[in-house]
Scaffold this active site. Sequence first.
Site, PDB file in Angstrom:
ATOM      1  N   GLU A   1       0.826  -1.199   0.000  1.00 21.82           N
ATOM      2  CA  GLU A   1       0.000   0.000   0.000  1.00 21.82           C
ATOM      3  C   GLU A   1       0.866   1.258   0.000  1.00 21.82           C
ATOM      4  OE1 GLU A   1      -3.982  -1.565   2.278  1.00 21.82           O
ATOM      5  OE2 GLU A   1      -2.303  -0.993   3.536  1.00 21.82           O
TER       6      GLU A   1
ATOM      7  N   CYS B   1       3.314   8.667   0.900  1.00 17.90           N
ATOM      8  CA  CYS B   1       3.911   7.743   1.872  1.00 17.90           C
ATOM      9  C   CYS B   1       4.051   6.383   1.191  1.00 17.90           C
ATOM     10  CB  CYS B   1       2.989   7.661   3.088  1.00 17.90           C
ATOM     11  SG  CYS B   1       3.524   6.463   4.318  1.00 17.90           S
TER      12      CYS B   1
ATOM     13  N   CYS C   1       6.929  -6.670   7.243  1.00 21.71           N
ATOM     14  CA  CYS C   1       8.043  -6.074   7.983  1.00 21.71           C
ATOM     15  C   CYS C   1       8.540  -7.075   9.014  1.00 21.71           C
ATOM     16  CB  CYS C   1       7.591  -4.800   8.693  1.00 21.71           C
ATOM     17  SG  CYS C   1       8.949  -3.866   9.430  1.00 21.71           S
TER      18      CYS C   1
ATOM     19  N   CYS D   1       7.426  -4.431  15.722  1.00 21.58           N
ATOM     20  CA  CYS D   1       7.052  -3.427  16.721  1.00 21.58           C
ATOM     21  C   CYS D   1       5.632  -3.749  17.209  1.00 21.58           C
ATOM     22  CB  CYS D   1       7.103  -2.029  16.116  1.00 21.58           C
ATOM     23  SG  CYS D   1       8.754  -1.575  15.553  1.00 21.58           S
TER      24      CYS D   1
ATOM     25  N   CYS E   1       2.342  -1.866  15.877  1.00 22.05           N
ATOM     26  CA  CYS E   1       2.195  -1.607  14.438  1.00 22.05           C
ATOM     27  C   CYS E   1       1.506  -2.771  13.750  1.00 22.05           C
ATOM     28  CB  CYS E   1       3.567  -1.379  13.812  1.00 22.05           C
ATOM     29  SG  CYS E   1       3.484  -1.019  12.046  1.00 22.05           S
TER      30      CYS E   1
ATOM     31  N   CYS F   1      -0.769   6.015  10.122  1.00 24.61           N
ATOM     32  CA  CYS F   1       0.493   5.417  10.561  1.00 24.61           C
ATOM     33  C   CYS F   1       0.235   4.111  11.297  1.00 24.61           C
ATOM     34  CB  CYS F   1       1.227   6.335  11.526  1.00 24.61           C
ATOM     35  SG  CYS F   1       1.555   7.947  10.863  1.00 24.61           S
TER      36      CYS F   1
HETATM   37  N1  SAH Z   1       9.901   1.001   9.758  1.00 23.04           N
HETATM   38  C1  SAH Z   1      10.006   2.424   9.638  1.00 23.04           C
HETATM   39  C2  SAH Z   1       8.980   2.968   8.701  1.00 23.04           C
HETATM   40  C3  SAH Z   1       7.549   2.866   9.194  1.00 23.04           C
HETATM   41  S1  SAH Z   1       7.084   4.451   9.619  1.00 23.04           S
HETATM   42  C4  SAH Z   1       9.951   3.065  11.012  1.00 23.04           C
HETATM   43  O1  SAH Z   1       9.746   2.347  11.994  1.00 23.04           O
HETATM   44  O2  SAH Z   1      10.179   4.257  11.140  1.00 23.04           O
HETATM   45  C5  SAH Z   1       5.689   4.232  10.498  1.00 23.04           C
HETATM   46  C6  SAH Z   1       5.623   5.175  11.685  1.00 23.04           C
HETATM   47  O3  SAH Z   1       4.366   4.964  12.284  1.00 23.04           O
HETATM   48  C7  SAH Z   1       6.686   4.843  12.725  1.00 23.04           C
HETATM   49  O4  SAH Z   1       7.168   6.028  13.324  1.00 23.04           O
HETATM   50  C8  SAH Z   1       5.900   4.047  13.752  1.00 23.04           C
HETATM   51  O5  SAH Z   1       6.465   4.194  15.031  1.00 23.04           O
HETATM   52  C9  SAH Z   1       4.525   4.656  13.640  1.00 23.04           C
HETATM   53  N2  SAH Z   1       3.441   3.744  13.991  1.00 23.04           N
HETATM   54  C10 SAH Z   1       3.395   2.409  13.811  1.00 23.04           C
HETATM   55  N3  SAH Z   1       2.230   1.918  14.254  1.00 23.04           N
HETATM   56  C11 SAH Z   1       1.507   2.968  14.706  1.00 23.04           C
HETATM   57  C12 SAH Z   1       0.196   3.105  15.261  1.00 23.04           C
HETATM   58  N4  SAH Z   1      -0.597   2.052  15.413  1.00 23.04           N
HETATM   59  N5  SAH Z   1      -0.205   4.341  15.603  1.00 23.04           N
HETATM   60  C13 SAH Z   1       0.585   5.410  15.388  1.00 23.04           C
HETATM   61  N6  SAH Z   1       1.807   5.348  14.859  1.00 23.04           N
HETATM   62  C14 SAH Z   1       2.275   4.131  14.528  1.00 23.04           C
END
Ligand code: SAH
Length: 349
Positions: free
Chosen positions: A96, A109, A116, A120, A123, A339
Amino acid sequence: MKSSNKKINLLELSKERIVSWLEDHQIEPYRADQILKWIYLRQTDRFDRMSDIAKDIRPLLDDHFAISRLQIENIETSKDGSRKYLFKLEDEKFIESVLIPERDHYTLCISSQVGCAQNCRFCLTASGGFQRNLTKAEIVSQVRDIKNDLQDSMPLSNLVFMGMGEPLANYQNLVDAIAVITDSSLGLGFAGRRVTVSTAGLVSRLADLGRDTRANLAVSLNATDNATRNRLMPINRKFPIEKLLKACQQFPLPGGRRITFEYVLLKEVNDSFEDANRLAKLLRPIKAKINLIPFNPHEGCQYQRPSEDRILRFQKILIDKNYTVMIRQSKGQDISAACGQLAACGHRP
Ligand code: SAH
C-alpha cells in the site's frame, strides 16, 4: 508489474547498465538519456512513442525491454482527502501507498518491503510478518505511477518512506530508488530535502544513508528508556537508545536540517510527564525536531491513545524546552491508511 517474463523491466536498470547494453548493440550511448527522459519525465510506457529515437532502434528496444507499471488493485479515498493505493505485485503480493493532500502540495507515503520483520508491538504491518524486500523498480514505481495517476495542479513534491517495511533493511534497493527519485535531469526530480527515510533504528546503516543520499532522516524513537523500548521495539535489544542517539549525533546534516524523532504516544506506556522530560534531555545533543503520533488503534492491539489533554501537555513540556513539536494528526484513519495501519489487510496470499 505487467511485463512478460523474458523482457527486462527498464526501471530496474541504472543508466550505466542501459549504456552498456546499447554499446553491445552498436547504439549510441546518449540514447540512454533519451530513453530515461521518456520514462521518468514524460511518463511514456511505449518505445514506439519515443519520437526522438531512430525508428529502427525502437523495435529492438521493445524486443528486450519492458517499461512496467504496478497493477492498481484498489484506490480508497478518505473523508480528509487522502488516498490509499493498493498495488498487486507480480508474485500476487500486495503493498500500500498513501497520497496525502497538504495545504499546497501532496505528500506520498510509500512502502519499502512486503510486510516487515521488525515486529514493533503497536504496528499492524508487523502482524503479517515479513515477506520480502521490494525491488528498486517496485519502490520507484509507487512514485512514478501515482504521479501519473494524479490529475491535479497541486504538485506531488514530498515523499516519506513511512509505509510498510523497514527501509534500511532493504538498503541497496532503497538507495538505488532514491537516486532515480531525486535525479532532476533523468529521474523523477524530487528535491533531496523533500524525501524522508524513516527507520525503527537500524543503527548499522545510518552512516551509510548519510553518505549515499541527501534524504532526510526520521527515527522512530517511541520510548525514553531501554526497558520500555525493548518491549515495544525488539530492534532496541540490538541497538539500544544510547547507540541509536550516538549514531544520530554523527549523522551528516546539510545546513539548517534536523532529524525528526517520531514518538507514538501510547496511553500509560510512554506518555508520562517524566517521559516528556527524559525525551527532552535525550535529544539535547542532537539537532532534532519531534513528531508526536497519537496511537492509531487497530483490531487485536492492546494499546490505547492518550486523552487529547494529555497529548497536549506532553507537547507543551517539549515546547517549553524549545523543541519544535508537531502532533501528527494521522490522515486516512477511516480507510486504515494512517500510521501503523498499513497491512494490505485481507489481501494476504
Ligand atoms: N519502519 C520504519 C517505517 C515505518 S514508519 C519506522 O519504523 O520508522 C511508520 C511510523 O508509524 C513509525 O514512526 C511508527 O512508530 C509509527 N506507527 C506504527 N504503528 C503505529 C500506530 N498504530 N499508531 C501510530 N503510529 C504508529
